[in-house]
Motif scaffolding. Structure first.
Motif, PDB file in Angstrom:
ATOM      1  N   PHE A  97     -11.760   9.700  -3.667  1.00 49.44           N
ATOM      2  CA  PHE A  97     -13.291   8.967  -3.846  1.00 49.44           C
ATOM      3  C   PHE A  97     -12.966   7.334  -3.834  1.00 49.44           C
ATOM      4  CE2 PHE A  97     -17.398   8.082  -4.930  1.00 49.44           C
ATOM      5  CZ  PHE A  97     -18.316   8.359  -3.678  1.00 49.44           C
ATOM      6  N   SER A  98     -13.957   6.655  -2.914  1.00 54.52           N
ATOM      7  CA  SER A  98     -13.941   5.306  -3.296  1.00 54.52           C
ATOM      8  C   SER A  98     -14.798   3.959  -2.717  1.00 54.52           C
ATOM      9  CB  SER A  98     -12.226   4.636  -2.693  1.00 54.52           C
ATOM     10  OG  SER A  98     -12.845   4.702  -1.067  1.00 54.52           O
ATOM     11  N   LEU A  99     -15.711   5.640  -2.766  1.00 54.03           N
ATOM     12  CA  LEU A  99     -16.842   4.421  -2.923  1.00 54.03           C
ATOM     13  C   LEU A  99     -18.180   4.014  -3.587  1.00 54.03           C
ATOM     14  CD1 LEU A  99     -19.282   4.007  -0.381  1.00 54.03           C
ATOM     15  CD2 LEU A  99     -21.067   5.919  -0.799  1.00 54.03           C
ATOM     16  N   TRP A 100     -18.304   2.665  -4.111  1.00 50.01           N
ATOM     17  CA  TRP A 100     -18.984   2.334  -4.960  1.00 50.01           C
ATOM     18  C   TRP A 100     -18.088   1.802  -6.039  1.00 50.01           C
ATOM     19  CZ3 TRP A 100     -22.350   6.568  -4.107  1.00 50.01           C
ATOM     20  CH2 TRP A 100     -22.924   6.391  -3.366  1.00 50.01           C
ATOM     21  N   GLN A 101     -16.620   1.496  -6.191  1.00 48.66           N
ATOM     22  CA  GLN A 101     -15.261   1.334  -6.763  1.00 48.66           C
ATOM     23  C   GLN A 101     -14.540   0.172  -6.645  1.00 48.66           C
ATOM     24  OE1 GLN A 101     -12.711   4.760  -7.178  1.00 48.66           O
ATOM     25  NE2 GLN A 101     -14.376   6.327  -7.666  1.00 48.66           N
ATOM     26  N   VAL A 102     -14.665  -0.821  -7.673  1.00 47.53           N
ATOM     27  CA  VAL A 102     -13.933  -2.101  -7.324  1.00 47.53           C
ATOM     28  C   VAL A 102     -12.530  -1.422  -7.294  1.00 47.53           C
ATOM     29  CG1 VAL A 102     -13.712  -4.582  -8.592  1.00 47.53           C
ATOM     30  CG2 VAL A 102     -15.725  -2.586  -8.936  1.00 47.53           C
ATOM     31  N   SER A 103     -12.127  -1.873  -6.100  1.00 45.61           N
ATOM     32  CA  SER A 103     -11.054  -2.190  -5.495  1.00 45.61           C
ATOM     33  C   SER A 103      -9.882  -4.020  -6.450  1.00 45.61           C
ATOM     34  CB  SER A 103     -10.322  -2.712  -3.993  1.00 45.61           C
ATOM     35  OG  SER A 103     -11.173  -1.864  -3.812  1.00 45.61           O
ATOM     36  N   ILE A 104      -8.169  -3.375  -6.376  1.00 48.83           N
ATOM     37  CA  ILE A 104      -7.380  -4.759  -6.951  1.00 48.83           C
ATOM     38  C   ILE A 104      -7.510  -5.637  -5.902  1.00 48.83           C
ATOM     39  CG2 ILE A 104      -4.565  -4.724  -7.442  1.00 48.83           C
ATOM     40  CD1 ILE A 104      -5.418  -2.031  -8.377  1.00 48.83           C
ATOM     41  N   LEU A 105      -7.240  -7.045  -6.198  1.00 51.03           N
ATOM     42  CA  LEU A 105      -7.325  -7.556  -5.234  1.00 51.03           C
ATOM     43  C   LEU A 105      -5.724  -7.897  -4.671  1.00 51.03           C
ATOM     44  CD1 LEU A 105      -8.398 -10.603  -4.462  1.00 51.03           C
ATOM     45  CD2 LEU A 105      -7.491 -11.626  -6.195  1.00 51.03           C
ATOM     46  N   ARG A 106      -6.021  -8.587  -3.436  1.00 57.57           N
ATOM     47  CA  ARG A 106      -4.184  -8.115  -2.305  1.00 57.57           C
ATOM     48  C   ARG A 106      -4.544  -9.506  -2.096  1.00 57.57           C
ATOM     49  NH1 ARG A 106      -3.561  -7.243   3.032  1.00 57.57           N
ATOM     50  NH2 ARG A 106      -1.506  -6.787   3.381  1.00 57.57           N
ATOM     51  N   ARG A 107      -3.278 -10.253  -1.906  1.00 57.53           N
ATOM     52  CA  ARG A 107      -3.333 -11.521  -2.162  1.00 57.53           C
ATOM     53  C   ARG A 107      -2.795 -11.419  -0.332  1.00 57.53           C
ATOM     54  NH1 ARG A 107      -5.391 -14.853  -5.447  1.00 57.53           N
ATOM     55  NH2 ARG A 107      -5.223 -14.261  -7.447  1.00 57.53           N
ATOM     56  N   ALA A 108      -2.417 -12.398   0.782  1.00 59.03           N
ATOM     57  CA  ALA A 108      -2.009 -12.737   1.674  1.00 59.03           C
ATOM     58  C   ALA A 108      -0.419 -12.492   0.986  1.00 59.03           C
ATOM     59  CB  ALA A 108      -2.634 -14.068   2.544  1.00 59.03           C
ATOM     60  N   GLY A 109      -0.537 -11.459   2.068  1.00 55.37           N
ATOM     61  CA  GLY A 109       1.074 -11.645   2.183  1.00 55.37           C
ATOM     62  C   GLY A 109       1.872 -10.509   1.337  1.00 55.37           C
ATOM     63  N   GLU A 110       1.418  -9.596   0.610  1.00 55.32           N
ATOM     64  CA  GLU A 110       1.177  -8.989  -0.513  1.00 55.32           C
ATOM     65  C   GLU A 110       1.667  -7.309  -0.364  1.00 55.32           C
ATOM     66  OE1 GLU A 110       0.203 -10.730  -4.527  1.00 55.32           O
ATOM     67  OE2 GLU A 110      -1.276  -9.363  -3.733  1.00 55.32           O
ATOM     68  N   SER A 111       2.159  -7.008  -0.030  1.00 53.93           N
ATOM     69  CA  SER A 111       2.652  -5.349  -0.037  1.00 53.93           C
ATOM     70  C   SER A 111       0.993  -4.251  -0.276  1.00 53.93           C
ATOM     71  CB  SER A 111       3.960  -4.855  -0.480  1.00 53.93           C
ATOM     72  OG  SER A 111       3.623  -3.152   1.067  1.00 53.93           O
ATOM     73  N   LEU A 112       0.799  -3.352   0.573  1.00 54.76           N
ATOM     74  CA  LEU A 112       0.035  -2.252  -0.277  1.00 54.76           C
ATOM     75  C   LEU A 112       0.675  -1.451  -1.118  1.00 54.76           C
ATOM     76  CD1 LEU A 112      -1.928  -1.057   2.455  1.00 54.76           C
ATOM     77  CD2 LEU A 112      -2.562  -2.767   0.728  1.00 54.76           C
ATOM     78  N   GLY A 113       1.786  -1.071  -1.827  1.00 55.08           N
ATOM     79  CA  GLY A 113       2.526  -0.872  -2.607  1.00 55.08           C
ATOM     80  C   GLY A 113       3.598   0.252  -2.167  1.00 55.08           C
TER      81      GLY A 113
END
Length: 826
Positions: A608-624
Motif C-alpha cells: 500500500f503506497s497511497l498517501w505516502q511520501v516516496s524517496i527521490l529518484r534522480r535521473a539515471g539512478e536505478s530503482l534498486g
C-alpha cells in the motif's frame, strides 16, 4: 609568636584537580631549628597522609571516595617543628606549627551510559516476553576510573549485573524477561570504582493477545481465515419491494414466522458474526516535529540551510516570490507604487505635528523626475507626464533612508531639519520605511531565490528531525515544482543529499484520546431500522454484467463493509512531520486492541503506497536490485505523514507577463515569444506575437531578380540558439537566448525584456526543458492570509504546457524572380 610557613606549590588555589593528584610544596621559618613532620588531610575530616620530605615535600595518590565528582573540598597541609629561641649560656628550643589550606574542586567524571532503543509497544501471545537489552558504558579516564559496572532491574526488582560483550569492553548486554503486561520500567545504572552512578530508565509496553482456538482445517474459510458458510448464492442485504400505496403494513414491521426470520439471518450470514463490540475510544501516540530548515534551489549535497519557522511564513510564498519593487531610482518598474508610496509618506508627515512643516522640503527634494526613456504604452506615458514634478518618488526616499552602516536614518543636509526636530522626523521615516518594506515579500539575496531558470521550475528542500538518531533526520525536496499548490505530493524524501539539522529542537510526543467516528458516504445503509435512507444512490439497483468486476466490488464494499471504517482525528500543527507510534482501540466490551501502523517491522511487507511520501529518484539512478524494498530508490516511506504549510486560498491577479517557449523545426532553433510584459504602471503590455506575413504580391515578371538576405521576425520573438555546454552537468545541449537583428540596416538588436528570459542570461536553458508541445510561463501577483492573520503579497511564475510547435518564417539567402523564389538555407 614565631611559627612555620607552609607553602603549596602545586596545584593552584581554586583549581580543578583530578582523582589522581600530585601535591608539592615547602615549609619555611624553622631557622636554626628543624621540621619534625608534615601531614596532608584530604578534605575536612578526611583521611591524613604523610608526604615525602619535610622542608620540600611532595605526595601523589588518589582522592578518597567520600569526595564526589564536581565537589569543592579543602586540602589541609600541617607542619610541626622546633626552633632555637636562646643560644647562650644554654640553648633553649620551642615547638612551633604551621598550616596551609588549599581550596580545590574535584573533576566531574561520571560513567557515560547509553541504552539502545528497543521495540515498544510489543504484542505477545504468552508470557514471559524475553528480549536482549544492549548498550554502552564508558568512563572519560579509564586508566583511573576503570570500566564501569552495569546493572539493571525490571520494575521494583533487585539489580542484576549485565554481561560485557566479548572483545568490546565498552558494550554490555543482558537478557531481559518481562512477565507482566502493560507498562514496565527498566532501570539501568553504571557505577565506577569510586561510587559514581549514572542511571537511565526506559519504559516497555507489552500487550498480550492469546492465539485463537483451533478450528476444523477442512471447514470453509474466508480470506482472513474465519469459518464461513457463504457461497456465490448467499445474500448480503435484503431490500423489501412494496408496491402497495399504503405503507402501514410495512411500518408495522410485524413478525409472523420467527423460524423464517432465523433462516433469513442464516442466509445473509449473521450467524457467522464474531462477538465483537463497537469502538468507543481510541488513543493515538505519535511523534511529531516542525520543519526547522529550508534550502532554496536544487540541493547538491549535504548543506547548511537557514532556519525556517512554518508558523510565521507560508512556504509557497517564500518559494515562489520574485523581485517586485524597483531596485533604484533608474528602475522604471512599478511607477504607480513609487508615486502612491511617496504620497503616503506625505500623509504620514501631515499626521505628525512636528514633521509636517518639512513636507514642502521633502516634496521638493525627492520629487519624481522625468525618466530617461518614456514608457512604451500610452497609459504609462500619460501617467509619467501627470506625476512628474508633483509627487515624491518612493524609490529615492527608500534609497536615502536605508543606511547600510547604521540603523538610524540620516537626512540630507539640503532638507534643513533642525536638530530638535530630527527625532520626530526620523520616527516618521522609520515607520514609513518599515511599511514600505513590508508591503511585499521578495528574496533578500540570491540564496533565497528558488527559481531555476535552466529548468523553468522551482526547487526547494525542507528538513527536520524526529529524534537525535541520524536515521530520523529527514529532508523533503520538491525539485520539479511548476508553481501553484505546494502540497505533500510535491515532495520526495531526499536520501542522496540532506540538510544538516544537527542541534535543532527535538520533537515532542503526541498523545490524543478521542471517540472514533464512523465513516459515512452517500448511499450507505442506514444503521437504524426506522431511519429513512437517501434514495439518490441505491447500490442494490446498480446493474452489473459478468465482466463488471469493479462495479461488483464497489457494491460489495458499500453493502457489506461500508460500516467497518472509522475516523480517528489527530490535531497536528501546520508544517510538521508525524510518525504514528501506536493506536489502541477500546470497544464496548472493554477489550483493548493494538493496531500497528503500516510499515511496522514486525508486520509483513505492505503493498500500500497511497498517501505516502516516496524517496527521490534522480535521473539515471536505478530503482534498486538486491537491496530491500524499503531502501529502493523511489519506494514509498511508510508511517510518515508530512503536513506542509500549504495555503488554503489565494487571490490571483491577471498575468502581468506572458512568455511562450516553442520549437521551430524549420529554423532549427527555439523561440521565447514575449506576448506581454509588465508596464511601468503595473499592467500587462501586449506585444505583437505573430510573424509578419510574406509579400502577398510577387514582383512583375519583367522585373529584375532581387536578393533577400533574410526575412523579418517580430521584435518580441527572442531566439534560443542551441550551444554545446562545458559538460560539467552531463548535458547534451543547451539553449542560449540571443537577440533579433532585423535586416533593415538599423543594426540595433532587440534583446529580451521579460523577467523570464532575462533570468536566462546567467543560466542557459536545458534543451529537454522545451519539448515539442512547448512551455507557457506567466507572471502574476498573488495575495493570501497566513494562520497568524498576516497578509502576504508576492509575484510568482507559473509553468504550464505550451501550444505546440510554431514557425517564425525565418529564412536566409532568397532570390526572388518573377514571383518565383529560390531559397538558400534556413
Amino acid at each position: 609568636m614565631a611559627g612555620l610557613f607552609v607553602f603549596v606549590a602545586s596545584p593552584a588555589q581554586y583549581s580543578t584537580v583530578g582523582r589522581s593528584i600530585q601535591l608539592s610544596g615547602s615549609v619555611g621559618g624553622a631557622g636554626s631549628g628543624s621540621v619534625s613532620w608534615v601531614s596532608i588531610q584530604l578534605g575536612a575530616g578526611g583521611p591524613t597522609v604523610k608526604p615525602n620530605g619535610r622542608e620540600n615535600w611532595s605526595w601523589q595518590g588518589l582522592i578518597p571516595n567520600n569526595i564526589r565528582p564536581g565537589q569543592a573540598f579543602q586540602i589541609i597541609v600541617t607542619a610541626s617543628g622546633v626552633i632555637q629561641t636562646k643560644g647562650w649560656p644554654e640553648p633553649e628550643y620551642e615547638t612551633v606549627d604551621g598550616q596551609a589550606v588549599l581550596n580545590v574542586v574535584l573533576e566531574n567524571v561520571v560513567p557515560e551510559l547509553t541504552v539502545d532503543s528497543f521495540q515498544s509497544p510489543v504484542v505477545v501471545t504468552q508470557f514471559p516476553y524475553v528480549f536482549q537489552l544492549e548498550g554502552s558504558a564508558s568512563e572519560a579516564k579509564p586508566e583511573i576510573y576503570g570500566v564501569p559496572q552495569v546493572q539493571y532491574r525490571i520494575g521494583n526488582g533487585a539489580f542484576v549485573a549485565a554481561s560485557p560483550v566479548i572483545g568490546n569492553a565498552a558494550r554490555w548486554t543482558a537478557g531481559v524477561s518481562v512477565a507482566t503486561k502493560g507498562d514496565t520500567v527498566i532501570t539501568v545504572q553504571a557505577s565506577d570504582n569510586f561510587g559514581s552512578v549514572t542511571t537511565v530508565q526506559k519504559t516497555l509496553t507489552v500487550f498480550e493477545y492469546p492465539m485463537p482456538t483451533e478450528v476444523d482445517p477442512n471447514a470453509k474459510k474466508t480470506l482472513a481465515g474465519v469459518p464461513t458458510t457463504s457461497s456465490i448464492t448467499s445474500w448480503t442485504r435484503l431490500e423489501p419491494q412494496c408496491s402497495d400505496a399504503d405503507i402501514g403494513a410495512s411500518s408495522n414491521a410485524r413478525l409472523f414466522d420467527p423460524l423464517w426470520l432465523m433462516t433469513r439471518q442464516w442466509q445473509i450470514g449473521e450467524f457467522q458474526g464474531e462477538d465483537t463490540g463497537s469502538p468507543v475510544q481510541a488513543r493515538v501516540r505519535a511523534t511529531g516535529a516542525l520543519l526547522t530548515r529550508c534550502y532554496f534551489g536544487e540541493l547538491p549535497s549535504d548543506n547548511k540551510a537557514p532556519p525556517y519557522d512554518p508558523t510565521l511564513e507560508p512556504l509557497e510564498a517564500v518559494v515562489e516570490r520574485r523581485r517586485m519593487r524597483p531596485a533604484g531610482a533608474d528602475d522604471s518598474r512599478m511607477l504607480t507604487l513609487a508615486v502612491e508610496a511617496g504620497l503616503h509618506f506625505l500623509r504620514m508627515l501631515e499626521r505628525n505635528a512636528t514633521a509636517k512643516k518639512y513636507r514642502p522640503a521633502f516634496l521638493a527634494h525627492y520629487v519624481l523626475q522625468p525618466p530617461l526613456t518614456l514608457s512604451a504604452d500610452d497609459a504609462g506615458r500619460r501617467f509619467v507626464q501627470t506625476m512628474v514634478g508633483r509627487a515624491p518618488d518612493a524609490r529615492r526616499l527608500a534609497s536615502a533612508f536605508r543606511q547600510p552602516d547604521s540603523s538610524q536614518i540620516v537626512f540630507d543636509a539640503a532638507l534643513n531639519i533642525a536638530a530638535a526636530d530630527r527625532a520626530p522626523v526620523q520616527q516618521v521615516a522609520s515607520a514609513w520605511l518599515a511599511w514600505y518594506d513590508g508591503l511585499f515579500t521578495e528574496p533578500g539575496a540570491p540564496s533565497q531565490d528558488a527559481w531555476m531558470p535552466s529548468r523553468l521550475e522551482y526547487a526547494v528542500s525542507v528538513a527536520t528531525r524526529l529524534s537525535a538518531d541520524p536515521q530520523d533526520a529527514l529532508t523533503f525536496s520538491a525539485s520539479e515544482f511548476d508553481g501553484g499548490r505546494l502540497d505533500w505530493s510535491s515532495f520526495d524524501i531526499n536520501k542522496t543529499a540532506g540538510v544538516d539539522t544537527t542541534g535543532d529542537v527535538y520533537p515532542i510526543a503526541l498523545t490524543e484520546t478521542t471517540m472514533p467516528a464512523p465513516v459515512s458516504f452517500h448511499g450507505a445503509p442506514a444503521p437504524r431500522f426506522w431511519e429513512l435512507e437517501d434514495a439518490k444512490i441505491a447500490y442494490g439497483l446498480v446493474s452489473a454484467g459478468p465482466a463488471d468486476v469493479a462495479q461488483m466490488l464497489m457494491i460489495e464494499y458499500a453493502s457489506t463493509y461500508g460500516n467497518d471504517w472509522f475516523v480517528v482525528p489527530l490535531n497536528l500543527p501546520v508544517g510538521s512531520v508525524t510518525r504514528i507510534d501506536s493506536l489502541v482501540v477500546t470497544d464496548t466490551f472493554g477489550v483493548r486492541s493494538l493496531l500497528r501502523p503500516i510499515g511496522d517491522p514486525e508486520l509483513p511487507q505492505p503493498f500500500f503506497s497511497l498517501w505516502q511520501v516516496s524517496i527521490l529518484r534522480r535521473a539515471g539512478e536505478s530503482l534498486g536490485g538486491d537491496i530491500s524494498p524499503s531502501e529502493r530508490i523511489g519506494a514509498p516511506v511508510p508511517n510518515l505523514f508530512f503536513l506542509p504549510p500549504t495555503l488554503g486560498r489565494t487571490i490571483d491577479g491577471a498575468p502581468l507577463e506572458d512568455v511562450l517557449f516553442m520549437r521551430d523545426e524549420m529554423a532549427n532553433m527555439g523561440w521565447g515569444i514575449e506576448r506581454s510584459i509588465e508596464s511601468a504602471i503595473e499592467t500587462p503590455l501586449k506585444l505583437a506575437s505573430d510573424p509578419a506575413p510574406a509579400d502577398s504580391a510577387p514582383p512583375p515578371s519583367t522585373a529584375l531578380p532581387r536578393y533577400r538576405l533574410s526575412t523579418t521576425v517580430p521584435d518580441n520573438w527572442i531566439p534560443l540558439l542551441p550551444v554545446q555546454p562545458n559538460n560539467t552537468d552531463n548535458a547534451v545541449s543547451q539553449l542560449r537566448p540571443g537577440a533579433v537583428l532585423q535586416p533593415n540596416s538599423t543594426a540595433k538588436p532587440q534583446f529580451a525584456r521579460s523577467e523570464v528570459l532575462k533570468a536566462l542570461s546567467t543560466q542557459w536553458l536545458y534543451d529537454e526543458e522545451v519539448p515539442r508541445e512547448g512551455v507557457h510561463i506567466t507572471r502574476r501577483r498573488h495575495m493570501t492570509r497566513w494562520i497568524d492573520g498576516s497578509t502576504w503579497v508576492w509575484t510568482a511564475f507559473r509553468s504550464e504546457v505550451g501550444t505546440g510547435e510554431g514557425s517564425a518564417g525565418l529564412r536566409f539567402d532568397q532570390i526572388e524572380d518573377g514571383g518565383r523564389s529560390e531559397q538558400g538555407f534556413d
